[in-house]
Write a protein that holds these residues in place. Sequence first.
Motif, PDB file in Angstrom:
ATOM      1  N   ALA A  19      52.039  12.418   9.281  1.00 20.68           N
ATOM      2  CA  ALA A  19      50.870  12.235   8.423  1.00 20.68           C
ATOM      3  C   ALA A  19      49.917  13.397   8.662  1.00 20.68           C
ATOM      4  N   ASP A  20      48.989  13.579   7.749  1.00 14.92           N
ATOM      5  CA  ASP A  20      48.071  14.702   7.839  1.00 14.92           C
ATOM      6  C   ASP A  20      47.001  14.431   8.901  1.00 14.92           C
ATOM      7  N   ASP A  32      45.794   9.130   4.845  1.00 17.44           N
ATOM      8  CA  ASP A  32      47.159   9.619   4.678  1.00 17.44           C
ATOM      9  C   ASP A  32      48.146   8.704   5.386  1.00 17.44           C
ATOM     10  N   ARG A  35      49.078   5.895   3.147  1.00 17.66           N
ATOM     11  CA  ARG A  35      49.991   6.299   2.066  1.00 17.66           C
ATOM     12  C   ARG A  35      51.430   6.403   2.543  1.00 17.66           C
TER      13      ARG A  35
END
Length: 264
Positions: A19-20, A32, A35
């Motif tokens: 993830a970011d 993120d 998501r």
Amino acid sequence: TFFATAGCIARTGATPVFADSSPVCFNLDPDDLARRITSRTKAVIPVHLFGQCAEMDRIMAICRERGVAVIEDGAQALGAEYKGKKAGTIGDFGIFSFFPSKNLGGFGDAGMLVTNREEWGAKARLLRTHGSQPKYYHKMVGGNFRMDPLLAALLGVKFPHLGEYTARRQANAAFYAEALGALAGVAQSGGDDGCLCRGRKTPDSGASRSVRLVLPSACAHNKHIWNQYTLRVLGERRRDALQKFLKDREIGTEVYYPVPMHAQ
């Protein structure tokens, strides 16, 4: 993060999903994360990078809603706090490192795992000693993950001084912020609501192009232990030029980390 965070996942046969990170505190971006979670997600490993905790309230809410375990990678954050809670005590597991570069460093490689889940703690202790209980009777395949007694002895002597070590690092960080902040072209990232990550505001996001150096920030609700004091250098090749400038004056620096995890 360091490669080990993903490597430990791959060694179990699982697949790391990245993830970011926030451009302000460098920690896991909860938006993120939300998501990327799927029905196949087994656990989430937020990394408390450079000595500051990730946004654990939001991370825990996302994971609890989906029944996903949370393993805090606190390798760089022993003694850090999030809203009064110690790093490593919020999720299901906390992991710490005693590598010599850490705030509480030993003679060599060593670490610690903590959990409030008694049944999981018992299994971890079993895995630590080849899965044997009692000796020579093995219930599962583990390994030799015991800490060397010499390492433990040194850490036992140093541990009572951890608060002092942290206070000195915090004083150093405050000095850097004051001295560097007085220079032209230097700015500090921040947010309007006390949560730097939520605001995601950085001096290079449409602000003055005169900014060349961005200082790190501590979220108001966090106790930052400053395992590293991390500068962002804006502009092509300026980071390497600054590193050479400091090296020529025998000031040590390091790029944390030169290659993003997804590219490895």
